[in-house]
Scaffold this motif. Structure first.
Motif, PDB file in Angstrom:
ATOM      1  N   GLY A 106      49.645  39.928  64.909  1.00  0.00           N
ATOM      2  CA  GLY A 106      50.167  39.384  66.050  1.00  0.00           C
ATOM      3  C   GLY A 106      51.447  40.126  66.253  1.00  0.00           C
ATOM      4  O   GLY A 106      52.422  39.580  67.133  1.00  0.00           O
ATOM      5  N   THR A 107      51.664  41.294  65.837  1.00  0.00           N
ATOM      6  CA  THR A 107      52.891  42.307  66.115  1.00  0.00           C
ATOM      7  C   THR A 107      52.254  43.472  67.056  1.00  0.00           C
ATOM      8  O   THR A 107      51.105  44.011  66.915  1.00  0.00           O
ATOM      9  CB  THR A 107      53.386  42.547  64.801  1.00  0.00           C
ATOM     10  N   ARG A 108      53.131  43.779  67.921  1.00  0.00           N
ATOM     11  CA  ARG A 108      52.887  44.954  68.533  1.00  0.00           C
ATOM     12  C   ARG A 108      53.400  46.378  67.938  1.00  0.00           C
ATOM     13  O   ARG A 108      53.297  47.454  68.383  1.00  0.00           O
ATOM     14  CB  ARG A 108      53.621  45.062  69.882  1.00  0.00           C
ATOM     15  N   LEU A 109      53.878  46.084  66.812  1.00  0.00           N
ATOM     16  CA  LEU A 109      54.486  47.216  65.926  1.00  0.00           C
ATOM     17  C   LEU A 109      55.377  48.195  66.625  1.00  0.00           C
ATOM     18  O   LEU A 109      55.356  49.309  66.572  1.00  0.00           O
ATOM     19  CB  LEU A 109      53.168  47.895  65.251  1.00  0.00           C
ATOM     20  N   GLY A 110      56.524  47.707  67.164  1.00  0.00           N
ATOM     21  CA  GLY A 110      57.273  48.228  67.835  1.00  0.00           C
ATOM     22  C   GLY A 110      58.345  48.793  66.996  1.00  0.00           C
ATOM     23  O   GLY A 110      58.392  48.622  65.776  1.00  0.00           O
ATOM     24  N   ASP A 111      59.633  48.870  67.507  1.00  0.00           N
ATOM     25  CA  ASP A 111      60.665  49.675  66.576  1.00  0.00           C
ATOM     26  C   ASP A 111      61.349  48.833  65.656  1.00  0.00           C
ATOM     27  O   ASP A 111      61.433  49.421  64.674  1.00  0.00           O
ATOM     28  CB  ASP A 111      61.708  50.084  67.721  1.00  0.00           C
ATOM     29  N   VAL A 112      61.476  47.415  65.780  1.00  0.00           N
ATOM     30  CA  VAL A 112      62.139  46.698  64.919  1.00  0.00           C
ATOM     31  C   VAL A 112      61.387  46.550  63.632  1.00  0.00           C
ATOM     32  O   VAL A 112      61.845  46.907  62.655  1.00  0.00           O
ATOM     33  CB  VAL A 112      62.684  45.419  65.587  1.00  0.00           C
ATOM     34  N   PRO A 113      59.977  45.958  63.795  1.00  0.00           N
ATOM     35  CA  PRO A 113      59.297  45.399  62.699  1.00  0.00           C
ATOM     36  C   PRO A 113      58.901  46.679  61.771  1.00  0.00           C
ATOM     37  O   PRO A 113      58.825  46.361  60.587  1.00  0.00           O
ATOM     38  CB  PRO A 113      58.172  44.692  63.053  1.00  0.00           C
ATOM     39  N   THR A 114      58.908  47.877  62.445  1.00  0.00           N
ATOM     40  CA  THR A 114      58.298  48.986  61.858  1.00  0.00           C
ATOM     41  C   THR A 114      59.650  49.788  61.191  1.00  0.00           C
ATOM     42  O   THR A 114      59.451  50.824  60.594  1.00  0.00           O
ATOM     43  CB  THR A 114      57.564  49.938  62.588  1.00  0.00           C
ATOM     44  N   GLN A 115      60.916  49.273  61.201  1.00  0.00           N
ATOM     45  CA  GLN A 115      61.956  50.140  60.951  1.00  0.00           C
ATOM     46  C   GLN A 115      62.155  51.514  61.509  1.00  0.00           C
ATOM     47  O   GLN A 115      62.269  52.354  60.651  1.00  0.00           O
ATOM     48  CB  GLN A 115      61.979  50.088  59.249  1.00  0.00           C
ATOM     49  N   GLY A 116      62.002  51.465  62.959  1.00  0.00           N
ATOM     50  CA  GLY A 116      62.159  52.787  63.421  1.00  0.00           C
ATOM     51  C   GLY A 116      60.794  53.580  63.231  1.00  0.00           C
ATOM     52  O   GLY A 116      60.967  54.793  63.327  1.00  0.00           O
ATOM     53  N   TYR A 117      59.756  52.923  63.255  1.00  0.00           N
ATOM     54  CA  TYR A 117      58.311  53.565  63.105  1.00  0.00           C
ATOM     55  C   TYR A 117      58.330  54.366  61.920  1.00  0.00           C
ATOM     56  O   TYR A 117      57.644  55.279  61.803  1.00  0.00           O
ATOM     57  CB  TYR A 117      58.080  54.573  64.219  1.00  0.00           C
ATOM     58  N   ARG A 118      59.054  53.788  60.679  1.00  0.00           N
ATOM     59  CA  ARG A 118      58.664  54.325  59.383  1.00  0.00           C
ATOM     60  C   ARG A 118      58.042  53.544  58.483  1.00  0.00           C
ATOM     61  O   ARG A 118      57.397  53.990  57.608  1.00  0.00           O
ATOM     62  CB  ARG A 118      60.376  54.331  58.640  1.00  0.00           C
ATOM     63  N   VAL A 156      45.254  48.055  59.579  1.00  0.00           N
ATOM     64  CA  VAL A 156      44.537  46.923  60.323  1.00  0.00           C
ATOM     65  C   VAL A 156      45.665  46.411  61.227  1.00  0.00           C
ATOM     66  O   VAL A 156      46.217  45.499  60.858  1.00  0.00           O
ATOM     67  CB  VAL A 156      43.652  46.010  59.462  1.00  0.00           C
ATOM     68  N   GLN A 157      45.358  46.224  62.564  1.00  0.00           N
ATOM     69  CA  GLN A 157      46.241  45.467  63.572  1.00  0.00           C
ATOM     70  C   GLN A 157      45.345  44.682  64.233  1.00  0.00           C
ATOM     71  O   GLN A 157      44.330  44.905  64.771  1.00  0.00           O
ATOM     72  CB  GLN A 157      46.573  46.538  64.551  1.00  0.00           C
ATOM     73  N   VAL A 158      46.087  43.266  64.308  1.00  0.00           N
ATOM     74  CA  VAL A 158      45.164  42.179  64.914  1.00  0.00           C
ATOM     75  C   VAL A 158      46.314  41.817  66.149  1.00  0.00           C
ATOM     76  O   VAL A 158      47.388  41.325  65.775  1.00  0.00           O
ATOM     77  CB  VAL A 158      45.068  41.054  64.132  1.00  0.00           C
ATOM     78  N   HIS A 159      45.832  41.701  67.376  1.00  0.00           N
ATOM     79  CA  HIS A 159      46.619  41.222  68.664  1.00  0.00           C
ATOM     80  C   HIS A 159      45.759  40.976  69.628  1.00  0.00           C
ATOM     81  O   HIS A 159      44.817  41.441  69.870  1.00  0.00           O
ATOM     82  CB  HIS A 159      47.475  42.546  68.895  1.00  0.00           C
ATOM     83  N   ASP A 216      46.405  41.346  72.871  1.00  0.00           N
ATOM     84  CA  ASP A 216      46.291  42.145  74.062  1.00  0.00           C
ATOM     85  C   ASP A 216      45.543  43.483  73.426  1.00  0.00           C
ATOM     86  O   ASP A 216      46.229  44.243  72.825  1.00  0.00           O
ATOM     87  CB  ASP A 216      47.542  42.379  74.548  1.00  0.00           C
ATOM     88  N   PRO A 217      44.375  43.826  74.076  1.00  0.00           N
ATOM     89  CA  PRO A 217      43.720  45.194  73.471  1.00  0.00           C
ATOM     90  C   PRO A 217      44.723  46.274  73.790  1.00  0.00           C
ATOM     91  O   PRO A 217      44.520  47.372  73.155  1.00  0.00           O
ATOM     92  CB  PRO A 217      42.628  45.099  74.211  1.00  0.00           C
ATOM     93  N   ALA A 218      45.696  46.292  74.738  1.00  0.00           N
ATOM     94  CA  ALA A 218      46.496  47.329  75.342  1.00  0.00           C
ATOM     95  C   ALA A 218      47.603  47.887  74.242  1.00  0.00           C
ATOM     96  O   ALA A 218      48.048  48.871  74.068  1.00  0.00           O
ATOM     97  CB  ALA A 218      47.211  47.107  76.578  1.00  0.00           C
ATOM     98  N   GLN A 219      47.694  46.521  73.179  1.00  0.00           N
ATOM     99  CA  GLN A 219      48.850  46.914  72.171  1.00  0.00           C
ATOM    100  C   GLN A 219      48.079  47.510  71.102  1.00  0.00           C
ATOM    101  O   GLN A 219      48.810  48.111  70.167  1.00  0.00           O
ATOM    102  CB  GLN A 219      49.335  45.626  71.903  1.00  0.00           C
ATOM    103  N   LEU A 220      46.716  47.533  70.973  1.00  0.00           N
ATOM    104  CA  LEU A 220      46.271  47.992  69.440  1.00  0.00           C
ATOM    105  C   LEU A 220      46.127  49.474  69.409  1.00  0.00           C
ATOM    106  O   LEU A 220      45.626  50.158  70.357  1.00  0.00           O
ATOM    107  CB  LEU A 220      44.742  47.519  69.703  1.00  0.00           C
ATOM    108  N   GLY A 221      46.786  50.175  68.458  1.00  0.00           N
ATOM    109  CA  GLY A 221      47.013  51.429  68.219  1.00  0.00           C
ATOM    110  C   GLY A 221      47.884  52.352  69.356  1.00  0.00           C
ATOM    111  O   GLY A 221      47.623  53.459  69.470  1.00  0.00           O
ATOM    112  N   ARG A 222      48.769  51.249  69.855  1.00  0.00           N
ATOM    113  CA  ARG A 222      49.323  52.105  70.890  1.00  0.00           C
ATOM    114  C   ARG A 222      50.425  52.872  70.236  1.00  0.00           C
ATOM    115  O   ARG A 222      50.672  54.012  70.840  1.00  0.00           O
ATOM    116  CB  ARG A 222      50.093  50.876  71.617  1.00  0.00           C
ATOM    117  N   ASN A 223      51.042  52.613  69.053  1.00  0.00           N
ATOM    118  CA  ASN A 223      51.751  53.587  68.423  1.00  0.00           C
ATOM    119  C   ASN A 223      51.575  54.183  67.152  1.00  0.00           C
ATOM    120  O   ASN A 223      52.244  54.931  66.531  1.00  0.00           O
ATOM    121  CB  ASN A 223      53.057  52.668  68.039  1.00  0.00           C
TER     122      ASN A 223
END
Length: 316
Positions: free
Chosen positions: A37-49, A61-64, A66-73
């Motif tokens: 349920g997360t887009r894995l943006g800047d905040v939850p990934t601690q600056g993509y770290r 494994v990413q579950v979301h 919106d298919p457009a968010q999967l593997g985006r980052n």
């Protein structure tokens, strides 16, 4: 954070702004990351770290929905476009695989790290109160069904750490860390749920931005209770200044009014707290107030966050 029981032995903390490095390091020891349920943006990934972008160290494994968010980052080992709640229900219904006992030790270790970092005794500061000294009794005494709103700012770290999040309460905040939602969010929640208590936490900077919405509360009969951490500055920006350029300050100091007097001018009941002895009676009166109310806390700038002081940021 409020969706999961923070008292559960499986609670491993929340991935918010500026959480302690020790917690991130502990989580990063995982051998698999399941992001639901997360887009894995800047905040939850601690600056993509964590997970690292674009190539995570662990299988991801990413579950979301919106298919457009999967593997985006991040590059995913497996990407599932589906309803996150339905996915978790199906996962919970699956047979318990081998190795569950070993994972209990892993979970207990993560929980121990998280609980050790969440709450601590208030620190004695020379320039005001450790904000946790006020948040802790509020969290202990507030009605269980309280709706909690938080503006953006370091002060919210004490709310995240001390509140009794057990999966039944409501927390309202901003997605991207922009200031200004604290008071309007509390007013809106109080109007939407007039029979539930609403407590809004805000810093002095946020209150000076949108605090005039207290007039809306009075005009419309809303009864939010507002707690302001008044440390005389933009604490989050000051933290970044001290971390990157110690003692080189620019435009982070504030010249505050008497917030209690200001709130009374709108028609609110209001209290000010500046010493430890004033906390208990003020908290009791504040929570017992029938209408909209404000509690102004003279908080410490030196205690710039629950996890750091300015002296520590400067290497002292």
């Amino acid at each position: 954070q409020h969706l999961f029981d923070n008292g559960s032995p499986l609670f491993a903390g929340h991935l918010g702004f500026k959480i302690p490095r020790r917690q991130v390091e502990a989580l990063a020891e995982a051998d698999l990351v399941l992001a639901v349920g997360t887009r894995l943006g800047d905040v939850p990934t601690q600056g993509y770290r964590f997970p690292e972008a674009p190539e995570p160290r662990q299988p991801l494994v990413q579950v979301h929905p919106d298919p457009a968010q999967l593997g985006r980052n991040h590059r995913c080992r497996l990407a599932l476009a589906c309803d996150p709640a339905a996915f978790l229900e199906a996962l919970a219904a699956a047979p318990d695989p081998a190795g569950a006992a070993a994972r209990r030790d892993w979970a207990a270790g993560l929980n121990a790290v998280t609980q050790a970092l969440r709450r601590g005794e208030p620190r004695q500061m020379p320039d005001g109160l450790d904000f946790g000294a006020v948040v802790a009794p509020l969290a202990a005494r507030a009605p269980h069904d309280t709706i909690v709103t938080t503006d953006a700012g370091n002060f919210s770290g004490w709310v995240h750490g001390h509140w009794r999040w057990d999966g039944t309460q409501e927390a309202i905040g901003c997605v991207g860390g922009a200031m200004g939602i604290g008071v309007p969010g509390a007013v809106a929640a109080a109007l939407r749920y007039p029979d539930r208590p609403v407590i809004g936490f805000v810093g002095d900077g946020g209150l000076l931005m949108t605090g005039s919405e207290l007039a809306t509360a009075v005009a419309c009969g809303a009864k939010p209770k507002i707690v302001v951490s008044s440390n005389g500055g933009y604490g989050t920006i000051r933290l970044h200044q001290e971390r990157a350029y110690p003692e080189r300050l620019a435009a982070t100091q504030l010249a505050n009014p008497d917030f209690a007097l200001w709130a009374r001018s709108f028609g609110l009941q209001a209290w000010s707290v500046a010493t430890a002895e004033e906390i208990e009676p003020a908290v009791e009166a504040f929570l017992a107030a029938e209408g909209p109310a404000l509690l102004a806390v003279k908080s410490s700038m030196e205690a710039i966050s629950p996890y750091a002081t300015i002296a520590q940021l400067r290497g002292g």
